[in-house]
Design an enzyme around this catalytic site. Sequence first.
Site, PDB file in Angstrom:
ATOM      1  N   ARG A 176      -2.937   0.633   5.504  1.00 50.22           N
ATOM      2  CA  ARG A 176      -2.714   0.294   4.096  1.00 50.22           C
ATOM      3  C   ARG A 176      -2.047  -1.067   3.918  1.00 50.22           C
ATOM      4  O   ARG A 176      -1.040  -1.368   4.552  1.00 50.22           O
ATOM      5  CB  ARG A 176      -1.837   1.377   3.458  1.00 50.22           C
ATOM      6  CG  ARG A 176      -1.490   1.123   1.989  1.00 50.22           C
ATOM      7  CD  ARG A 176      -0.598   2.222   1.467  1.00 50.22           C
ATOM      8  NE  ARG A 176       0.714   2.207   2.106  1.00 50.22           N
ATOM      9  CZ  ARG A 176       1.846   1.894   1.492  1.00 50.22           C
ATOM     10  NH1 ARG A 176       1.834   1.522   0.223  1.00 50.22           N
ATOM     11  NH2 ARG A 176       2.990   1.941   2.128  1.00 50.22           N
ATOM     12  N   GLU A 200      -1.069  10.040  -2.763  1.00 49.38           N
ATOM     13  CA  GLU A 200      -1.076   9.947  -1.300  1.00 49.38           C
ATOM     14  C   GLU A 200      -1.783  11.117  -0.628  1.00 49.38           C
ATOM     15  O   GLU A 200      -2.247  10.987   0.507  1.00 49.38           O
ATOM     16  CB  GLU A 200       0.351   9.819  -0.775  1.00 49.38           C
ATOM     17  CG  GLU A 200       0.412   9.383   0.679  1.00 49.38           C
ATOM     18  CD  GLU A 200       1.818   9.183   1.195  1.00 49.38           C
ATOM     19  OE1 GLU A 200       1.991   9.174   2.439  1.00 49.38           O
ATOM     20  OE2 GLU A 200       2.760   9.042   0.384  1.00 49.38           O
ATOM     21  N   ARG A 227       1.385  -4.347   8.925  1.00 45.37           N
ATOM     22  CA  ARG A 227       2.421  -3.371   9.255  1.00 45.37           C
ATOM     23  C   ARG A 227       2.230  -2.739  10.628  1.00 45.37           C
ATOM     24  O   ARG A 227       3.205  -2.457  11.316  1.00 45.37           O
ATOM     25  CB  ARG A 227       2.453  -2.273   8.185  1.00 45.37           C
ATOM     26  CG  ARG A 227       3.205  -2.679   6.946  1.00 45.37           C
ATOM     27  CD  ARG A 227       3.341  -1.532   5.984  1.00 45.37           C
ATOM     28  NE  ARG A 227       4.176  -1.925   4.849  1.00 45.37           N
ATOM     29  CZ  ARG A 227       4.422  -1.144   3.813  1.00 45.37           C
ATOM     30  NH1 ARG A 227       3.900   0.068   3.752  1.00 45.37           N
ATOM     31  NH2 ARG A 227       5.187  -1.555   2.825  1.00 45.37           N
ATOM     32  N   GLU A 278       4.237  -9.778   0.235  1.00 42.00           N
ATOM     33  CA  GLU A 278       4.508  -8.832   1.312  1.00 42.00           C
ATOM     34  C   GLU A 278       3.470  -8.999   2.415  1.00 42.00           C
ATOM     35  O   GLU A 278       2.507  -9.755   2.283  1.00 42.00           O
ATOM     36  CB  GLU A 278       4.550  -7.397   0.771  1.00 42.00           C
ATOM     37  CG  GLU A 278       5.721  -7.166  -0.178  1.00 42.00           C
ATOM     38  CD  GLU A 278       5.901  -5.715  -0.582  1.00 42.00           C
ATOM     39  OE1 GLU A 278       5.096  -4.866  -0.146  1.00 42.00           O
ATOM     40  OE2 GLU A 278       6.849  -5.424  -1.326  1.00 42.00           O
ATOM     41  N   HIS A 311       5.630   6.700   7.403  1.00 39.85           N
ATOM     42  CA  HIS A 311       5.907   6.238   6.045  1.00 39.85           C
ATOM     43  C   HIS A 311       4.831   6.621   5.041  1.00 39.85           C
ATOM     44  O   HIS A 311       5.134   7.020   3.920  1.00 39.85           O
ATOM     45  CB  HIS A 311       6.060   4.716   6.080  1.00 39.85           C
ATOM     46  CG  HIS A 311       6.355   4.081   4.762  1.00 39.85           C
ATOM     47  ND1 HIS A 311       7.489   4.381   4.035  1.00 39.85           N
ATOM     48  CD2 HIS A 311       5.665   3.158   4.027  1.00 39.85           C
ATOM     49  CE1 HIS A 311       7.496   3.654   2.906  1.00 39.85           C
ATOM     50  NE2 HIS A 311       6.397   2.929   2.874  1.00 39.85           N
ATOM     51  N   ALA A 338       9.655   4.527  -3.639  1.00 39.04           N
ATOM     52  CA  ALA A 338       8.916   3.305  -3.314  1.00 39.04           C
ATOM     53  C   ALA A 338       9.729   2.095  -3.739  1.00 39.04           C
ATOM     54  O   ALA A 338      10.140   1.974  -4.899  1.00 39.04           O
ATOM     55  CB  ALA A 338       7.564   3.307  -4.022  1.00 39.04           C
ATOM     56  N   SER A 343       7.777  11.043  -3.357  1.00 43.08           N
ATOM     57  CA  SER A 343       7.816   9.768  -2.643  1.00 43.08           C
ATOM     58  C   SER A 343       7.747   8.581  -3.596  1.00 43.08           C
ATOM     59  O   SER A 343       8.317   7.520  -3.325  1.00 43.08           O
ATOM     60  CB  SER A 343       6.651   9.684  -1.652  1.00 43.08           C
ATOM     61  OG  SER A 343       6.767  10.654  -0.633  1.00 43.08           O
ATOM     62  N   SER A 344       7.032   8.741  -4.717  1.00 46.75           N
ATOM     63  CA  SER A 344       6.869   7.638  -5.670  1.00 46.75           C
ATOM     64  C   SER A 344       8.218   7.061  -6.094  1.00 46.75           C
ATOM     65  O   SER A 344       8.373   5.841  -6.228  1.00 46.75           O
ATOM     66  CB  SER A 344       6.119   8.113  -6.914  1.00 46.75           C
ATOM     67  OG  SER A 344       4.858   8.636  -6.592  1.00 46.75           O
ATOM     68  N   HIS A 383       6.227   2.607   8.978  1.00 46.94           N
ATOM     69  CA  HIS A 383       6.896   1.439   8.404  1.00 46.94           C
ATOM     70  C   HIS A 383       7.757   0.812   9.486  1.00 46.94           C
ATOM     71  O   HIS A 383       8.524   1.500  10.152  1.00 46.94           O
ATOM     72  CB  HIS A 383       7.755   1.840   7.209  1.00 46.94           C
ATOM     73  CG  HIS A 383       8.118   0.679   6.336  1.00 46.94           C
ATOM     74  ND1 HIS A 383       9.011  -0.296   6.734  1.00 46.94           N
ATOM     75  CD2 HIS A 383       7.690   0.321   5.101  1.00 46.94           C
ATOM     76  CE1 HIS A 383       9.117  -1.199   5.776  1.00 46.94           C
ATOM     77  NE2 HIS A 383       8.332  -0.845   4.770  1.00 46.94           N
ATOM     78  N   LEU A 417       4.039   9.828  -9.160  1.00 47.02           N
ATOM     79  CA  LEU A 417       3.424   8.850 -10.052  1.00 47.02           C
ATOM     80  C   LEU A 417       2.022   9.283 -10.487  1.00 47.02           C
ATOM     81  O   LEU A 417       1.688   9.230 -11.675  1.00 47.02           O
ATOM     82  CB  LEU A 417       3.358   7.487  -9.354  1.00 47.02           C
ATOM     83  CG  LEU A 417       2.738   6.348 -10.163  1.00 47.02           C
ATOM     84  CD1 LEU A 417       3.599   6.026 -11.373  1.00 47.02           C
ATOM     85  CD2 LEU A 417       2.573   5.103  -9.297  1.00 47.02           C
ATOM     86  N   GLY A 426       8.932  -1.469  -2.769  1.00 45.49           N
ATOM     87  CA  GLY A 426       8.269  -2.763  -2.901  1.00 45.49           C
ATOM     88  C   GLY A 426       7.766  -3.059  -4.297  1.00 45.49           C
ATOM     89  O   GLY A 426       8.168  -4.025  -4.942  1.00 45.49           O
ATOM     90  N   GLY A 427       6.875  -2.221  -4.804  1.00 44.56           N
ATOM     91  CA  GLY A 427       6.312  -2.445  -6.126  1.00 44.56           C
ATOM     92  C   GLY A 427       4.842  -2.093  -6.165  1.00 44.56           C
ATOM     93  O   GLY A 427       4.361  -1.271  -5.381  1.00 44.56           O
TER      94      GLY A 427
END
Length: 531
Positions: A377, A366, A283, A118, A342, A50, A46-47, A237, A19, A52-53
């Site tokens: 995070r 990242e 988390r 979240e 994660h 993903a 990794s993007s 995670h 991303l 969740g958003g």
Amino acid sequence: MEGLEAVHSDRIVIIGAGLGALYAALTLAPRPVVMISPDPLGQGASSAWAQGGVAAAMDAGDSPEAHAIDTTRAGAGTVDAEVAALVTREAREHILDLTTLGAPFDRTEDGGYVMSREAAHSFARVVRVKGDQAGAEIMRALIERVRATPSIQVIEGVMAEGLEVRDGTVTGVRLVSSAPEGSAAVLLRGSAVLMAGGGSAGLYAITTNPPRIRGQALGMAARAGAEIADAEFVQFHPTAMDVGEDPAPLATEALRGEGAILVNAAGARFMLDEHPDAELAPRDVVARAIFAQSQAGKRPLLDTRAAIGADITTLFPAVSSACARNGIDPTQEPIPVAAAAHYHMGGIATDLDGRSSLAGLWACGECASTGLHGANRLASNGLLEALVYARRAAEDIARAQGTPQEVAPVHLELNPGGEGADTALVASLRQCMTRNVGVVRNADGLRTALHEIAALCAKQPTCESFQNICTAATMIAAAALLREESRGAHERSDFPETLLALAHRSRLTWDAAKTRRDSLLEAPLPHPETP
């Protein structure tokens, strides 16, 4: 670099294809750039995985200030307040920009954005796509734009293995084929280098990261002399699916946001005794609880049946697909889960404009450490940070570039040769990291890790990619050994307290990490306790 074939270009070199890399390339247009992508665009980053958003205060009842407060609280005392304010303030603008670029965010009937809540968020502010498809769909939209932008050249099947530094300035990138057989290296010199090469969680045996994400970006920057920040903070995670796959499929946190609960094999809902927010605790809290259940042989499980039921197949297609290929029916039975490496909060230290400590090198995504995440995070801040700093770094590079000019495409000829990382050595390194530098750490285990990493590193000394991986692992273990407290995602069983005096970010160079490692190598190998 004597004897190394060199290719000179006036293009800006972007290492990576996730991303951050895509967004930076589009921001730089029409300035000519060349993106270095080990895999075909959209694969291997990794993007794209993903689920969740993107976190952003889009609701009238929410605010950037509240988002910044949640970010700071989750970061356990080491978040840079200026960075948190900046990123959360710019978040809305980036959601609107992505929408313009074609990202198909879930929308309400009146045109608003569908948002999930979240862990550790005080508000539902995670903008999503098709439930758990945010990363893949945003990447798809950006890739389409990149392919249609004449100033952006993409070279696929090639990866960076090192940086050329002259008089403290990064002037080039050593490139090789990403195919298993590798190639001889070619030096590409460009007008600037943006490192956007992903994180380090794939250094662990149990991870949710794509197979190629093993800390190479951090490692090569550290070996070139860049300062690394917060390397000890690796986020695990809580709910990777424990089904024996490598990488482990992710059971997105949004499931718990929708009401899914965590139970063990006996049916006990164990998070109620761990934190007032239960399944939506930060988390690190949930990951340690999952880890403790696993260590005790109690088999932690994520139960979506009552909260989501049959809707899981339409609301969360990635999770449903992973369940189906592993013979699990989440409408009838809970999903086995485990804590998995994660996301890396640490990385190449950058300023507000994405500049590293080395002139000529910027970083985003990242592989960078901006100060936003602190020790832990906040959920869905990862993609947001990548967007904000990709644009800021691109704009800073553009200011230094002057008027854009037309530039010929880069032509690389990769000849046979080189050396790929030994897969058995990589597997041993990953086991070492999970065993000794995992969810719960102690001094003996961290010293053991530094011993073992050094021994593995010495077995393939001429392989640049393996040396990068070993460097990243060493930086994480050394930083974890130096932080003698427990904070956020960094849990020390021998130093369980959180100390006010250590409420600051860590900074470490490769030279300092090597000095620390080498001093330990002179001592006898410790015998780590079982956490």
